[in-house]
Design an enzyme around this catalytic site. Structure first.
Site, short mmCIF file in Angstrom:
data_model
loop_
_atom_site.label_atom_id
_atom_site.label_comp_id
_atom_site.label_asym_id
_atom_site.label_seq_id
_atom_site.Cartn_x
_atom_site.Cartn_y
_atom_site.Cartn_z
N ASN A 266 -10.41 -0.16 -1.32
CA ASN A 266 -8.61 -0.31 -1.02
C ASN A 266 -8.30 -0.65 -2.45
O ASN A 266 -8.35 -1.82 -2.77
CB ASN A 266 -8.38 -1.01 0.24
N CYS B 165 0.74 -1.25 0.01
CA CYS B 165 0.06 -0.04 0.12
C CYS B 165 0.91 1.14 0.00
O CYS B 165 0.43 2.28 -0.55
CB CYS B 165 -0.85 0.13 1.25
N HIS C 71 -3.07 6.99 1.88
CA HIS C 71 -3.58 5.78 1.19
C HIS C 71 -5.00 5.46 1.61
O HIS C 71 -5.44 5.65 2.76
CB HIS C 71 -2.62 4.77 1.96
#
Length: 315
Positions: free
Chosen positions: A271, A113, A241
């Protein structure tokens, strides 16, 4: 040494949209449960015939077009991804081939990530050192391919996509518009976010990640601003993020960026791991929510419990 700057951005998402109601037909969940716990409403999911490098190439092509550059103008391609199934050719080489580039250096980075902000820093360092004149930096992940679609705690989170940035030198003696990176990790807690096994599957310890992100990351993000010579109050935007709205909002608040637009692309995109920051930034620019020259904090965190952030100027 020269400085470097972002000159253009681009993003791409697959056409298929998976809603919370769609997920409720697959696992024991509901739209209300998902929205209340992670803030996500929809996510885009790639098909079996849409590999990671195809997502990356679409985003890269859009960034090149926005910059008014030809593929041969790029001499370094960096792709941040943790969902590439094949080892070689790597995703960067495949992107270069798809875009018809000449002979760029091609490298993949797997920092999950936090991949894009690591790759952006790497490109900045290469340009500053004179090893590259222009770089194409892409974050691309196909998280749906590594999701366990029977696990309601993780499958509701993920989406697929790619975001790209074109980086170039600003000239000798300049400070550049990409600020100093602050990066690191917590190796002993690396197990908290995993993509492991055969076939690989995404899993995480949600509460551990939440506590770490909301308590440990805000002071690190403030140090990123300090290194860039800006205060949190001066930031025009904060692009964290896009992990979970319940993480993004408290972290952004604790950073103290009271005048900033806070990227919340997680609501529509889920995500998307390494794709989340460049995709969210590209959308803010495309919608005109931030202006050229505005200071923007980019801060990636997650897998490996790694983090990396820098303040950049909006292209």
């Amino acid at each position: 040494m020269t400085g470097s700057r972002i000159v253009a951005l681009g993003h791409y998402q697959p056409a298929r949209v998976l809603t919370n109601d769609d997920l409720a037909a697959m696992v024991d969940t509901s739209d209300e449960w998902i929205r209340s716990r992670v803030g996500i409403e929809t996510r885009h999911v790639a098909g079996p015939d849409e590999p990671v490098d195809e997502l990356a190439a679409h985003a890269g092509a859009k960034a090149l077009a926005s910059a008014g550059l030809a593929p041969d103008d790029i001499d370094l391609v960096l792709v941040a991804t943790s969902t590439a199934i094949d080892r070689s050719p790597n995703m960067a080489a495949r992107v270069a081939a798809r875009l018809g580039m000449g002979s760029p250096a091609v490298m993949d980075l797997n920092v999950v990530c936090a991949g894009f902000t690591h790759a952006l820093a790497t490109a900045d360092h290469a340009v500053r050192a004179g090893a590259a004149a222009r770089a194409l930096v892409i974050g691309a992940d196909k998280m749906a391919e590594v999701a366990d679609w029977t696990d309601r705690t993780t499958c509701v989170l993920v989406g697929d996509g790619a975001g790209a940035a074109v980086i170039e030198a600003t000239g000798p003696g300049t400070d550049g518009e990409i600020g100093p990176v602050l990066w690191g990790s917590v190796p002993e807690m690396g197990h908290a976010v995993r993509i492991e096994g055969t076939p690989p599957r995404f899993a995480q310890e949600g509460q551990s990640v939440y506590r770490w992100a909301t308590t440990q990351l805000p002071p690190i993000a403030r140090k990123v601003c300090e290194r860039a010579g800006v205060t949190p109050e001066e930031l025009a935007a904060v692009v964290l993020h896009q992990a979970n709205l319940r993480i993004i909002e408290p972290v952004a608040q604790k950073i103290g960026a009271v005048n900033a637009v806070i990227a919340r692309d997680v609501v529509q995109s889920g995500n998307t791991s390494a794709a989340s920051i460049p995709m969210a930034l590209s959308k803010l620019v495309e919608r005109g929510e931030i202006e050229s020259g505005d200071p923007v904090l980019l801060f990636g965190f997650g897998g490996n419990l790694s983090y990396a952030g820098q303040v950049v100027r909006c292209p």
